[in-house]
Design an enzyme around this catalytic site. Structure first.
Site, short mmCIF file in Angstrom:
data_model
loop_
_atom_site.label_atom_id
_atom_site.label_comp_id
_atom_site.label_asym_id
_atom_site.label_seq_id
_atom_site.Cartn_x
_atom_site.Cartn_y
_atom_site.Cartn_z
N GLU A 23 0.80 -1.14 0.00
CA GLU A 23 -0.19 -0.05 0.10
C GLU A 23 0.83 1.17 0.01
O GLU A 23 1.60 1.37 0.77
CB GLU A 23 -0.97 0.16 1.15
CG GLU A 23 -1.94 -1.03 1.19
CD GLU A 23 -2.94 -0.80 2.03
OE1 GLU A 23 -3.14 0.05 2.90
OE2 GLU A 23 -4.07 -1.74 2.22
N HIS A 83 -4.30 6.78 0.49
CA HIS A 83 -3.63 5.48 0.38
C HIS A 83 -4.20 4.72 -0.69
O HIS A 83 -5.36 4.68 -1.41
CB HIS A 83 -3.57 4.76 1.80
CG HIS A 83 -4.98 4.19 2.22
ND1 HIS A 83 -5.87 4.88 2.74
CD2 HIS A 83 -5.17 2.81 2.30
CE1 HIS A 83 -6.80 4.02 3.04
NE2 HIS A 83 -6.58 2.79 2.63
N ASP A 96 -9.46 1.23 8.25
CA ASP A 96 -9.23 2.86 7.66
C ASP A 96 -10.22 3.55 8.38
O ASP A 96 -9.81 4.80 8.56
CB ASP A 96 -9.87 2.48 6.32
CG ASP A 96 -8.75 2.06 5.18
OD1 ASP A 96 -7.42 1.85 5.77
OD2 ASP A 96 -9.13 1.83 4.24
ZN LIG Z 1 -7.21 1.11 3.30
#
Ligand SMILES: [Zn+2]
Length: 138
Positions: A23, A83, A96
């Protein structure tokens, strides 16, 4: 609405592609005015998550602080965070949601086969994520 200056969007997409399969994460600097978040530039940050960075991210906290100071000196502010989800989807994970700042949208970029497939901006209010309009425009 979260509005991305074209160079900011290009930097985000390039960073997401380059970081895959991990990520990518970073900070958007610009201005917040008239109910709109305007991201003038993207600042790619190191993903310092100690676990599996293909599924998690953590923005380098020192870089976060430095960017906050730098933006303020320029009369700007941190307006959003971004992200990538290297394997999709473009919706936020529970994690998140726990990391989201209530005052700043979170841009999520989803990739498919290593290339950018989709981008959406999310804002958390009363614990729930809702998608907000996203545009790439100067
Ligand atoms: Zn995420």
């Amino acid at each position: 609405m979260l509005r991305l200056a074209p160079p900011a969007w290009q930097a985000i997409a390039a960073h997401a592609r380059q970081a895959a399969p991990e990520e990518a994460c970073g900070i958007l600097v610009g201005r917040h005015e008239a109910g709109e978040w305007l991201a003038l530039r993207a600042e790619p940050c190191l993903n310092v998550h100690p676990g599996d960075r293909r599924r998690h991210f953590l923005i380098d906290p020192e870089r976060h602080l430095a960017l906050q100071r730098e933006a303020r000196q320029q009369g700007l502010e941190i307006v959003a965070f971004y992200h990538s989800h290297p394997e999709g989807p473009c919706s936020p994970s529970e994690e998140d949601g726990r990391m989201a700042h209530p005052w700043a949208p979170m841009l999520i970029v989803a990739l498919r086969a290593g290339d950018v497939a989709e981008a959406r901006a999310w804002l958390w209010q009363q614990g729930a994520a809702r998608a907000i309009p996203l545009a790439v425009a100067p």
